[in-house]
Design a protein around this motif. Structure first.
Motif, PDB file in Angstrom:
ATOM      1  N   TYR A  17       0.816  -1.214   0.000  1.00 38.74           N
ATOM      2  CA  TYR A  17       0.000   0.000   0.000  1.00 38.74           C
ATOM      3  C   TYR A  17       0.845   1.257   0.000  1.00 38.74           C
ATOM      4  N   PHE A  18       1.914   1.279   0.773  1.00 39.35           N
ATOM      5  CA  PHE A  18       2.727   2.491   0.906  1.00 39.35           C
ATOM      6  C   PHE A  18       3.871   2.551  -0.101  1.00 39.35           C
ATOM      7  N   ASP A  19       3.969   1.564  -0.974  1.00 36.24           N
ATOM      8  CA  ASP A  19       5.045   1.599  -1.966  1.00 36.24           C
ATOM      9  C   ASP A  19       4.846   2.722  -2.977  1.00 36.24           C
ATOM     10  N   LYS A  20       3.606   3.080  -3.227  1.00 34.32           N
ATOM     11  CA  LYS A  20       3.299   4.169  -4.145  1.00 34.32           C
ATOM     12  C   LYS A  20       2.339   5.119  -3.454  1.00 34.32           C
ATOM     13  N   VAL A  21       2.760   6.349  -3.249  1.00 30.21           N
ATOM     14  CA  VAL A  21       1.912   7.321  -2.560  1.00 30.21           C
ATOM     15  C   VAL A  21       1.173   8.170  -3.590  1.00 30.21           C
ATOM     16  N   ASN A  22      -0.014   8.630  -3.225  1.00 31.16           N
ATOM     17  CA  ASN A  22      -0.764   9.542  -4.085  1.00 31.16           C
ATOM     18  C   ASN A  22      -1.656  10.409  -3.215  1.00 31.16           C
ATOM     19  N   PHE A  23      -2.285  11.374  -3.833  1.00 29.50           N
ATOM     20  CA  PHE A  23      -3.080  12.341  -3.084  1.00 29.50           C
ATOM     21  C   PHE A  23      -4.288  11.678  -2.429  1.00 29.50           C
ATOM     22  N   GLN A  24      -4.882  10.679  -3.104  1.00 27.49           N
ATOM     23  CA  GLN A  24      -6.058  10.011  -2.555  1.00 27.49           C
ATOM     24  C   GLN A  24      -5.734   9.317  -1.233  1.00 27.49           C
ATOM     25  N   LYS A  25      -4.560   8.721  -1.129  1.00 30.27           N
ATOM     26  CA  LYS A  25      -4.173   8.057   0.114  1.00 30.27           C
ATOM     27  C   LYS A  25      -3.992   9.078   1.231  1.00 30.27           C
ATOM     28  N   TRP A  26      -3.423  10.242   0.881  1.00 29.95           N
ATOM     29  CA  TRP A  26      -3.322  11.300   1.897  1.00 29.95           C
ATOM     30  C   TRP A  26      -4.713  11.730   2.354  1.00 29.95           C
ATOM     31  N   ALA A  27      -5.629  11.955   1.406  1.00 28.94           N
ATOM     32  CA  ALA A  27      -6.974  12.430   1.741  1.00 28.94           C
ATOM     33  C   ALA A  27      -7.700  11.441   2.638  1.00 28.94           C
ATOM     34  N   ALA A  28      -7.526  10.133   2.381  1.00 29.36           N
ATOM     35  CA  ALA A  28      -8.191   9.121   3.206  1.00 29.36           C
ATOM     36  C   ALA A  28      -7.672   9.174   4.641  1.00 29.36           C
ATOM     37  N   SER A  29      -6.350   9.255   4.810  1.00 31.09           N
ATOM     38  CA  SER A  29      -5.779   9.307   6.161  1.00 31.09           C
ATOM     39  C   SER A  29      -6.169  10.583   6.886  1.00 31.09           C
ATOM     40  N   MET A  47      -2.473   9.173  15.877  1.00 35.13           N
ATOM     41  CA  MET A  47      -1.743   8.139  15.148  1.00 35.13           C
ATOM     42  C   MET A  47      -2.030   8.207  13.649  1.00 35.13           C
ATOM     43  N   VAL A  48      -3.302   8.383  13.296  1.00 29.77           N
ATOM     44  CA  VAL A  48      -3.660   8.451  11.886  1.00 29.77           C
ATOM     45  C   VAL A  48      -3.171   9.764  11.284  1.00 29.77           C
ATOM     46  N   GLU A  49      -3.175  10.832  12.090  1.00 28.60           N
ATOM     47  CA  GLU A  49      -2.675  12.127  11.616  1.00 28.60           C
ATOM     48  C   GLU A  49      -1.206  12.043  11.229  1.00 28.60           C
ATOM     49  N   THR A 103       4.948  16.963  14.345  1.00 25.80           N
ATOM     50  CA  THR A 103       4.355  18.031  13.546  1.00 25.80           C
ATOM     51  C   THR A 103       4.717  17.867  12.079  1.00 25.80           C
ATOM     52  N   TYR A 104       3.873  18.428  11.221  1.00 29.15           N
ATOM     53  CA  TYR A 104       4.080  18.342   9.784  1.00 29.15           C
ATOM     54  C   TYR A 104       5.257  19.215   9.341  1.00 29.15           C
ATOM     55  N   LEU A 105       5.352  20.412   9.910  1.00 29.74           N
ATOM     56  CA  LEU A 105       6.424  21.347   9.572  1.00 29.74           C
ATOM     57  C   LEU A 105       7.331  21.558  10.771  1.00 29.74           C
ATOM     58  N   ASP A 106       8.398  22.271  10.564  1.00 26.09           N
ATOM     59  CA  ASP A 106       9.227  22.760  11.665  1.00 26.09           C
ATOM     60  C   ASP A 106       9.734  24.143  11.276  1.00 26.09           C
ATOM     61  N   ALA A 107      10.432  24.794  12.183  1.00 23.88           N
ATOM     62  CA  ALA A 107      10.860  26.175  11.940  1.00 23.88           C
ATOM     63  C   ALA A 107      11.779  26.275  10.726  1.00 23.88           C
ATOM     64  N   THR A 108      12.605  25.265  10.515  1.00 24.72           N
ATOM     65  CA  THR A 108      13.542  25.310   9.380  1.00 24.72           C
ATOM     66  C   THR A 108      12.787  25.229   8.057  1.00 24.72           C
ATOM     67  N   ILE A 109      11.869  24.265   7.956  1.00 27.62           N
ATOM     68  CA  ILE A 109      11.096  24.123   6.724  1.00 27.62           C
ATOM     69  C   ILE A 109      10.264  25.376   6.479  1.00 27.62           C
ATOM     70  N   LEU A 110       9.636  25.885   7.542  1.00 26.12           N
ATOM     71  CA  LEU A 110       8.766  27.050   7.399  1.00 26.12           C
ATOM     72  C   LEU A 110       9.528  28.259   6.882  1.00 26.12           C
ATOM     73  N   SER A 111      10.788  28.380   7.266  1.00 25.08           N
ATOM     74  CA  SER A 111      11.589  29.537   6.839  1.00 25.08           C
ATOM     75  C   SER A 111      11.992  29.461   5.366  1.00 25.08           C
ATOM     76  N   THR A 112      11.843  28.283   4.746  1.00 25.92           N
ATOM     77  CA  THR A 112      12.281  28.118   3.357  1.00 25.92           C
ATOM     78  C   THR A 112      11.135  28.154   2.358  1.00 25.92           C
ATOM     79  N   ILE A 113       9.903  28.269   2.820  1.00 24.09           N
ATOM     80  CA  ILE A 113       8.771  28.239   1.891  1.00 24.09           C
ATOM     81  C   ILE A 113       8.059  29.586   1.875  1.00 24.09           C
ATOM     82  N   ASN A 114       7.470  29.892   0.742  1.00 21.98           N
ATOM     83  CA  ASN A 114       6.688  31.113   0.574  1.00 21.98           C
ATOM     84  C   ASN A 114       5.215  30.748   0.694  1.00 21.98           C
ATOM     85  N   LEU A 115       4.613  31.103   1.804  1.00 20.19           N
ATOM     86  CA  LEU A 115       3.225  30.709   2.050  1.00 20.19           C
ATOM     87  C   LEU A 115       2.269  31.331   1.041  1.00 20.19           C
ATOM     88  N   GLU A 116       2.590  32.510   0.556  1.00 18.15           N
ATOM     89  CA  GLU A 116       1.719  33.163  -0.413  1.00 18.15           C
ATOM     90  C   GLU A 116       1.621  32.338  -1.699  1.00 18.15           C
TER      91      GLU A 116
END
Length: 322
Positions: A17-29, A47-49, A103-116
């Motif tokens: 199941y986890f060998d190939k990831v896709n958006f639908q699997k994310w949406a289900a979880s 746990m599911v989050e 957590t999904y993000l951390d301070a390092t990742i957040l500093s490298t992305i443009n939220l806009e």
């Protein structure tokens, strides 16, 4: 029903199941994690989050450069998915004080992305096709506009969304620095409170707190039935936006109170901070706004926002509810 659905999902998974990831699997979880949370199964929800967060990381939902090659529908869906996860990240930053949650993000990742860059297009889903976007009616308001307003509220609770603060010299101090210096933390929370207070200025009339516009012509619906559905959706969204706005201010006020109580000498040095009496006036105003909001929106439109606004009936020993 939720437990039965989850058990069925698990039985349908094969060893690969986890060998190939896709958006639908994310949406289900993600959907199952939110469902467990809403019925009070908080540990199972966590746990599911975590599974949904890992799928999102593998899909690079936070990296706009990874969206190259996706069609317009997939791009819009992934941008919305990012913000749904961002809401949880802000929750974990403001309420998870012991940091026992992943957590999904951390301070390092957040500093490298443009939220806009990750903001969805402000058009309804029906207007988006794989290779084109149909221009919406100029008189209508998109539900995605409300989604983006809600996202910007969470954004303002964590860091400044204002372009004037985007330079390195104006960035908020990192959490490690704020943890070691209560004065920095107090100043940071004060800035978050200020930005939050004014982040909904200029909101469309249909989503304002005090006087929502009751005008069917301003809603994207060809028939009276469609307009009725749209109005219900906007009412539920209006409740969600303003309760979130008030709740985040309340959480930050709690943290300011705790810091000023534990560090009174620092609090006295920051002359721009209001005194305790003024802080309670702010709290009273937040409570007044919340009571007005709950009174002005019918319960049927509050229910979609979950058990935080509408408590389910409790069974008694005789089987009756109250």
């Amino acid at each position: 029903m939720i437990n039965a659905c989850y058990d069925l999902c698990l039985r349908l998974r094969g060893p690969d199941y986890f060998d190939k990831v896709n958006f639908q699997k994310w949406a289900a979880s993600y959907s199952m994690a939110i469902a467990f949370f809403q019925v009070g199964q908080h540990n199972r929800a966590r746990m599911v989050e975590v599974e949904s967060m890992q799928l999102a990381r593998l899909l690079n939902l936070h990296q706009i450069s990874e969206y190259d090659g996706l069609n317009l529908i997939e791009t819009q869906l992934r941008k919305k998915a990012f913000w749904l996860l961002f809401y949880g990240y802000v929750h974990s930053q403001l309420q998870n004080l012991r940091k026992e949650r992943l957590t999904y993000l951390d301070a390092t990742i957040l500093s490298t992305i443009n939220l806009e860059d990750l903001m969805p297009l402000e058009v309804d889903d029906e207007m988006i096709f794989e290779d084109e976007v149909i221009s919406p009616p100029t008189s209508g308001l998109s539900l995605t506009t409300g989604f983006n307003i809600h996202s910007r509220i969470f954004w303002a609770a964590l860091t400044s969304p204002s372009p004037r603060d985007s330079s390195p010299t104006r960035r908020d101090p990192c959490m490690c620095a704020r943890s070691a210096d209560p004065k920095l933390q107090i100043e940071y929370l004060r800035d978050r409170l200020h930005d939050l207070k004014y982040t909904i200025d200029g909101m469309p009339p249909q989503l304002r707190q005090w006087a929502a516009e009751d005008d069917g012509d301003a809603l994207n619906g060809a028939t009276l039935e469609q307009q009725s559905v749209m109005k219900a959706q906007f009412e539920s969204m209006r409740a969600n936006i303003h309760v979130t706005h008030l709740w985040l201010q309340s959480i930050i006020l709690d943290q300011l109170d705790a810091l000023m109580a534990s560090e009174p000498s620092i609090a006295t040095l920051l002359s721009s901070l209001p005194d305790t009496k003024a802080m309670w006036a702010v709290r009273e105003d937040i409570s007044r706004q919340l009571l007005h909001l709950l009174h002005s929106i019918p319960e049927i439109h509050l229910e979609p926002n979950g058990h935080h606004l509408v408590s389910p009936p409790h069974p008694t020993p005789t089987g009756k509810t109250y």
